[in-house]
Design a protein around this motif. Structure first.
Motif, PDB file in Angstrom:
ATOM      1  N   GLY A 183      -2.417  -1.050  -2.215  1.00  0.00           N
ATOM      2  CA  GLY A 183      -1.598  -0.802  -3.393  1.00  0.00           C
ATOM      3  C   GLY A 183      -1.917   0.535  -4.033  1.00  0.00           C
ATOM      4  N   THR A 184      -3.197   0.837  -4.136  1.00  0.00           N
ATOM      5  CA  THR A 184      -3.626   2.097  -4.738  1.00  0.00           C
ATOM      6  C   THR A 184      -3.210   3.296  -3.894  1.00  0.00           C
ATOM      7  OG1 THR A 184      -5.548   1.020  -5.750  1.00  0.00           O
ATOM      8  CG2 THR A 184      -5.628   3.413  -5.527  1.00  0.00           C
ATOM      9  N   GLU A 185      -3.335   3.173  -2.582  1.00  0.00           N
ATOM     10  CA  GLU A 185      -3.081   4.294  -1.678  1.00  0.00           C
ATOM     11  C   GLU A 185      -1.597   4.512  -1.365  1.00  0.00           C
ATOM     12  OE1 GLU A 185      -5.195   6.482  -0.217  1.00  0.00           O
ATOM     13  OE2 GLU A 185      -6.966   5.681  -1.213  1.00  0.00           O
ATOM     14  N   LEU A 186      -0.817   3.429  -1.350  1.00  0.00           N
ATOM     15  CA  LEU A 186       0.548   3.529  -0.848  1.00  0.00           C
ATOM     16  C   LEU A 186       1.650   3.419  -1.897  1.00  0.00           C
ATOM     17  CD1 LEU A 186       0.295   1.356   2.401  1.00  0.00           C
ATOM     18  CD2 LEU A 186       0.002   3.831   2.163  1.00  0.00           C
ATOM     19  N   MET A 187       1.407   2.672  -2.960  1.00  0.00           N
ATOM     20  CA  MET A 187       2.488   2.409  -3.910  1.00  0.00           C
ATOM     21  C   MET A 187       2.656   3.552  -4.913  1.00  0.00           C
ATOM     22  SD  MET A 187       1.989  -1.693  -4.588  1.00  0.00           S
ATOM     23  CE  MET A 187       3.623  -1.881  -5.352  1.00  0.00           C
ATOM     24  N   ASN A 188       3.899   3.782  -5.299  1.00  0.00           N
ATOM     25  CA  ASN A 188       4.227   4.817  -6.266  1.00  0.00           C
ATOM     26  C   ASN A 188       4.320   4.262  -7.680  1.00  0.00           C
ATOM     27  OD1 ASN A 188       4.421   7.002  -4.396  1.00  0.00           O
ATOM     28  ND2 ASN A 188       6.399   6.215  -3.728  1.00  0.00           N
TER      29      ASN A 188
END
Length: 232
Positions: A183-188
């Protein structure tokens, strides 16, 4: 969502350990054969293709129609590209093409080859034998990627081949810590703990489902304010 990233979740770290172990093995005593396997949807192909792209590994995905010759031709083409030798159209007999592959691997000992969907080779002893010869005749690292029963099937088909495999890792269900990192790495959009719990529960350990849920949440966030998502 951010695309194409290889987020270092648990399975990625363990798969990296497999390759690192084989690269550092005593090469005169052990062949560089390993296997990654597991249930569908856990990220095996994502890891294999993205790791290959990012690190210059050779990536080959077998298909139902793959023959020893088509495998040898694809391998040689990919070796040329990964070694910075440009494009090459292999011609000649299967044996001739395969000898070219062997020579390139002998000249480049640190080559890593990832063969995805290895399950297709289980039906064709000659194709499976061609893969085995790569590790028997060179110092290359060859990583086989297959389904959840791939390790057992390999043992049933050829116990000698199975014994040559020096590292096995079974991909595990995606954990809550993995979801938090993804979630931290991929979501905007922000991914608070309530959202992590929601994704983890509904994905039920499946990475593919988790990514779909994250995408849908981002789409919804364009309609609903992000703070409202804390109450999902």
């Amino acid at each position: 969502m951010k695309q194409g990233k290889l987020v270092p979740i648990h399975n990625v770290q363990k798969a990296d350990e497999c390759i690192d172990f084989l690269l550092k093995r005593p090469r005169l005593e052990m062949v560089g054969l390993g296997m990654l396997y597991g249930r569908p949807g856990l990220g095996k192909t994502t890891y294999a293709s993205r790791a290959a792209y990012a690190r210059g590994y050779v990536y080959i995905r077998l298909e139902a129609t793959t023959t020893p010759k088509t495998f040898a031709k694809e391998l040689l083409q990919n070796l040329y590209r990964s070694l910075g030798m440009g494009d090459y159209l292999p011609v000649g007999t299967t044996n001739n093409i395969y000898k070219q592959c062997i020579q390139l691997l002998l000249d480049n000992e640190d080559t890593v080859i990832i063969i995805d969907e290895i399950d297709y080779a289980f039906r064709y002893p000659q194709l499976l034998g061609s893969v085995r010869d790569l590790v028997d005749e060179t110092f290359a690292v060859v990583i086989l990627v297959g389904m959840q029963n791939a390790m057992d099937r390999l043992n049933q088909i050829n116990a000698y081949y199975f014994d040559r495999c020096n590292y096995f890792y079974e991909f595990e269900a995606v954990s809550k810590d993995d979801i938090r990192m993804l979630g931290t790495e991929l979501m905007n959009i922000p991914c608070p703990e309530s959202l992590v719990n929601y994704i983890h529960f509904n994905a039920a350990g499946n990475l593919r489902k988790a990514i779909k849920i994250m995408h849908m949440l981002e789409v919804r966030s364009k309609i609903n304010p992000i703070p409202a998502m804390n109450h999902i």
